[in-house]
Motif scaffolding. Sequence first.
Motif, PDB file in Angstrom:
ATOM      1  N   TYR A 104      -2.765  -1.671  -1.139  1.00  0.00           N
ATOM      2  CA  TYR A 104      -1.623  -2.401  -1.059  1.00  0.00           C
ATOM      3  C   TYR A 104      -1.198  -2.643  -2.600  1.00  0.00           C
ATOM      4  O   TYR A 104      -2.124  -2.744  -3.451  1.00  0.00           O
ATOM      5  CB  TYR A 104      -2.043  -3.816  -0.682  1.00  0.00           C
ATOM      6  CG  TYR A 104      -2.231  -3.829   0.969  1.00  0.00           C
ATOM      7  CD1 TYR A 104      -1.285  -4.227   1.851  1.00  0.00           C
ATOM      8  CD2 TYR A 104      -3.379  -3.417   1.225  1.00  0.00           C
ATOM      9  CE1 TYR A 104      -1.357  -4.302   3.142  1.00  0.00           C
ATOM     10  CE2 TYR A 104      -3.552  -3.413   2.748  1.00  0.00           C
ATOM     11  CZ  TYR A 104      -2.829  -3.805   3.840  1.00  0.00           C
ATOM     12  OH  TYR A 104      -3.020  -3.964   4.830  1.00  0.00           O
ATOM     13  N   ALA A 105       0.127  -2.513  -2.876  1.00  0.00           N
ATOM     14  CA  ALA A 105       0.848  -2.969  -3.960  1.00  0.00           C
ATOM     15  C   ALA A 105       1.127  -4.347  -4.028  1.00  0.00           C
ATOM     16  O   ALA A 105       1.785  -4.879  -2.970  1.00  0.00           O
ATOM     17  CB  ALA A 105       1.985  -2.019  -4.251  1.00  0.00           C
ATOM     18  N   MET A 114       2.300  -8.623  -0.735  1.00  0.00           N
ATOM     19  CA  MET A 114       1.757  -7.310  -0.650  1.00  0.00           C
ATOM     20  C   MET A 114       2.359  -6.287   0.072  1.00  0.00           C
ATOM     21  O   MET A 114       2.960  -6.778   1.300  1.00  0.00           O
ATOM     22  CB  MET A 114       0.153  -7.234  -0.377  1.00  0.00           C
ATOM     23  CG  MET A 114      -0.789  -7.931  -1.276  1.00  0.00           C
ATOM     24  SD  MET A 114      -2.368  -7.529  -0.765  1.00  0.00           S
ATOM     25  CE  MET A 114      -3.347  -8.760  -1.785  1.00  0.00           C
ATOM     26  N   LYS A 115       2.494  -5.028  -0.498  1.00  0.00           N
ATOM     27  CA  LYS A 115       3.171  -4.101   0.295  1.00  0.00           C
ATOM     28  C   LYS A 115       2.217  -3.008   0.682  1.00  0.00           C
ATOM     29  O   LYS A 115       1.613  -2.399  -0.279  1.00  0.00           O
ATOM     30  CB  LYS A 115       4.413  -3.375  -0.394  1.00  0.00           C
ATOM     31  CG  LYS A 115       5.103  -2.269   0.356  1.00  0.00           C
ATOM     32  CD  LYS A 115       6.368  -2.003  -0.221  1.00  0.00           C
ATOM     33  CE  LYS A 115       7.241  -0.888   0.372  1.00  0.00           C
ATOM     34  NZ  LYS A 115       7.560  -1.152   1.861  1.00  0.00           N
ATOM     35  N   ARG A 116       1.949  -2.722   1.938  1.00  0.00           N
ATOM     36  CA  ARG A 116       0.967  -1.666   2.295  1.00  0.00           C
ATOM     37  C   ARG A 116       1.542  -0.289   1.728  1.00  0.00           C
ATOM     38  O   ARG A 116       2.746   0.022   2.357  1.00  0.00           O
ATOM     39  CB  ARG A 116       0.591  -1.779   3.704  1.00  0.00           C
ATOM     40  CG  ARG A 116      -0.503  -0.857   3.874  1.00  0.00           C
ATOM     41  CD  ARG A 116      -0.716  -0.881   5.728  1.00  0.00           C
ATOM     42  NE  ARG A 116      -2.171  -0.460   6.102  1.00  0.00           N
ATOM     43  CZ  ARG A 116      -2.388   0.219   6.781  1.00  0.00           C
ATOM     44  NH1 ARG A 116      -1.829  -0.019   8.037  1.00  0.00           N
ATOM     45  NH2 ARG A 116      -3.787   0.578   7.072  1.00  0.00           N
ATOM     46  N   MET A 117       0.679   0.450   1.290  1.00  0.00           N
ATOM     47  CA  MET A 117       1.022   1.986   1.010  1.00  0.00           C
ATOM     48  C   MET A 117       0.474   2.839   1.813  1.00  0.00           C
ATOM     49  O   MET A 117      -0.608   3.112   2.018  1.00  0.00           O
ATOM     50  CB  MET A 117       0.704   2.118  -0.673  1.00  0.00           C
ATOM     51  CG  MET A 117       1.003   1.139  -1.590  1.00  0.00           C
ATOM     52  SD  MET A 117       0.002   1.162  -2.945  1.00  0.00           S
ATOM     53  CE  MET A 117       0.503   2.748  -3.699  1.00  0.00           C
ATOM     54  N   GLU A 118       1.390   3.782   2.560  1.00  0.00           N
ATOM     55  CA  GLU A 118       0.924   4.630   3.557  1.00  0.00           C
ATOM     56  C   GLU A 118       0.748   5.825   2.698  1.00  0.00           C
ATOM     57  O   GLU A 118       1.465   6.279   1.945  1.00  0.00           O
ATOM     58  CB  GLU A 118       2.043   4.994   4.610  1.00  0.00           C
ATOM     59  CG  GLU A 118       2.388   3.418   5.443  1.00  0.00           C
ATOM     60  CD  GLU A 118       1.304   3.161   6.309  1.00  0.00           C
ATOM     61  OE1 GLU A 118       0.401   3.957   6.459  1.00  0.00           O
ATOM     62  OE2 GLU A 118       1.138   1.957   6.650  1.00  0.00           O
ATOM     63  N   PRO A 119      -0.423   6.740   3.000  1.00  0.00           N
ATOM     64  CA  PRO A 119      -0.686   7.866   2.327  1.00  0.00           C
ATOM     65  C   PRO A 119       0.211   9.021   2.827  1.00  0.00           C
ATOM     66  O   PRO A 119       0.383   9.164   4.035  1.00  0.00           O
ATOM     67  CB  PRO A 119      -2.007   8.180   2.874  1.00  0.00           C
ATOM     68  CG  PRO A 119      -2.265   7.630   4.096  1.00  0.00           C
ATOM     69  CD  PRO A 119      -1.554   6.321   4.254  1.00  0.00           C
ATOM     70  N   THR A 120       0.819   9.726   1.747  1.00  0.00           N
ATOM     71  CA  THR A 120       1.458  10.779   2.136  1.00  0.00           C
ATOM     72  C   THR A 120       0.846  12.151   1.886  1.00  0.00           C
ATOM     73  O   THR A 120       0.078  12.218   1.009  1.00  0.00           O
ATOM     74  CB  THR A 120       2.672  10.837   0.903  1.00  0.00           C
ATOM     75  OG1 THR A 120       3.481   9.767   1.063  1.00  0.00           O
ATOM     76  CG2 THR A 120       3.736  11.964   1.294  1.00  0.00           C
ATOM     77  N   ALA A 154       8.796   5.050  -2.118  1.00  0.00           N
ATOM     78  CA  ALA A 154       9.535   3.926  -1.492  1.00  0.00           C
ATOM     79  C   ALA A 154       8.841   2.660  -1.948  1.00  0.00           C
ATOM     80  O   ALA A 154       8.939   1.704  -1.320  1.00  0.00           O
ATOM     81  CB  ALA A 154       9.620   3.956   0.025  1.00  0.00           C
ATOM     82  N   VAL A 155       7.860   2.603  -2.894  1.00  0.00           N
ATOM     83  CA  VAL A 155       7.047   1.471  -3.270  1.00  0.00           C
ATOM     84  C   VAL A 155       7.264   1.427  -4.803  1.00  0.00           C
ATOM     85  O   VAL A 155       6.419   1.734  -5.644  1.00  0.00           O
ATOM     86  CB  VAL A 155       5.512   1.887  -2.997  1.00  0.00           C
ATOM     87  CG1 VAL A 155       4.780   0.664  -3.600  1.00  0.00           C
ATOM     88  CG2 VAL A 155       5.220   1.951  -1.516  1.00  0.00           C
ATOM     89  N   PRO A 156       8.036   0.484  -5.223  1.00  0.00           N
ATOM     90  CA  PRO A 156       8.469   0.353  -6.876  1.00  0.00           C
ATOM     91  C   PRO A 156       7.369  -0.862  -7.300  1.00  0.00           C
ATOM     92  O   PRO A 156       7.035  -1.754  -6.663  1.00  0.00           O
ATOM     93  CB  PRO A 156       9.788   0.006  -6.594  1.00  0.00           C
ATOM     94  CG  PRO A 156       9.931  -0.787  -5.116  1.00  0.00           C
ATOM     95  CD  PRO A 156       9.064  -0.227  -4.338  1.00  0.00           C
ATOM     96  N   ASP A 272       1.450   7.144  -3.133  1.00  0.00           N
ATOM     97  CA  ASP A 272       2.453   7.136  -3.956  1.00  0.00           C
ATOM     98  C   ASP A 272       3.336   5.857  -4.436  1.00  0.00           C
ATOM     99  O   ASP A 272       3.311   5.231  -3.552  1.00  0.00           O
ATOM    100  CB  ASP A 272       3.544   8.316  -3.654  1.00  0.00           C
ATOM    101  CG  ASP A 272       4.266   8.158  -2.595  1.00  0.00           C
ATOM    102  OD1 ASP A 272       3.384   7.914  -1.462  1.00  0.00           O
ATOM    103  OD2 ASP A 272       5.473   8.042  -2.496  1.00  0.00           O
ATOM    104  N   PHE A 273       3.550   5.928  -5.765  1.00  0.00           N
ATOM    105  CA  PHE A 273       4.489   4.738  -6.062  1.00  0.00           C
ATOM    106  C   PHE A 273       5.254   5.144  -7.230  1.00  0.00           C
ATOM    107  O   PHE A 273       5.011   6.137  -8.066  1.00  0.00           O
ATOM    108  CB  PHE A 273       3.748   3.384  -6.326  1.00  0.00           C
ATOM    109  CG  PHE A 273       2.643   3.672  -7.675  1.00  0.00           C
ATOM    110  CD1 PHE A 273       2.962   3.315  -8.735  1.00  0.00           C
ATOM    111  CD2 PHE A 273       1.394   4.156  -7.245  1.00  0.00           C
ATOM    112  CE1 PHE A 273       2.013   3.437  -9.911  1.00  0.00           C
ATOM    113  CE2 PHE A 273       0.458   4.283  -8.196  1.00  0.00           C
ATOM    114  CZ  PHE A 273       0.618   4.120  -9.671  1.00  0.00           C
TER     115      PHE A 273
END
Length: 276
Positions: A104-105, A114-120, A154-156, A272-273
Amino acid sequence: MKIAATIAAGLMLVATPVLAATHPLTKQDALQLTQLGLGDDAIVAKINADKVDFDLSTDDMISLRKQGVSSAVIAAMIANRYEAKAELSLDSPDPRIPHPAGLYALQDVGGPHMKRMEPTVTNQAKTGGILGYAFTGGIASMSVKAAIQKETSAVPVSRQPRFYFFSAESNGSDAGAWASGTNTVVASPAELTLVRLTRKDGRREARVGSMNIAGAKSGVMDKDRIEFRHELVRPGVYKVELSQPLEPGEYGFIYSLAGGGSSGAMTARIFDFTVQ
């Protein structure tokens, strides 16, 4: 006589206010049902259906037994210990709150969350420096790159971002985000590698291998790694911070590099971010 007694006990149960209400069984209810002569089978069935935690102490057990509650009913009350599962949050900024397993970011826009980061998943394996490799007879290195779609994430995040790593251990659930790919058990962020991604036309790339006359290397090159530190917050949860502010651009935490060369590039998962 037994049938009449059972019917009478049932009528008394309906007439008893504390038992007529539709609430989970309590220790006092179990005692009353026993005193009404309802029978162990019915009381145990009620205990199993209600799924409550009676939290019996030794003194409670002694007291109930002295008042006529059977060993079978007491055993059912002990065995029926129930703990409600805490609801999982996807955006709470508090790492003490259970979250689904993943990375999470921590973001501040619109309030801390928090924003969950999905693996690409990498969709291409590319090679670079082929001409130099060929013209020098293998003295110059040829690189292997993992490519993911889109030129930006999509995660700044800010230049000094903070992340939180939640393993499956953190909430007692399955592996969640760590269950994909070949590396199905990731216990800490120490198993991740942070790299800067290179923007290309419609994609981003990360170098994950090289080859020259001296041999081949697989995985992220040492000079491409970006240092970060992690700190245990609670079992299964880590705070992840950067040692130095990041320059604006595209970045990603990589895991699941199985095999060398293009094989490894095609199995990479990248959280990714983008640093704005």
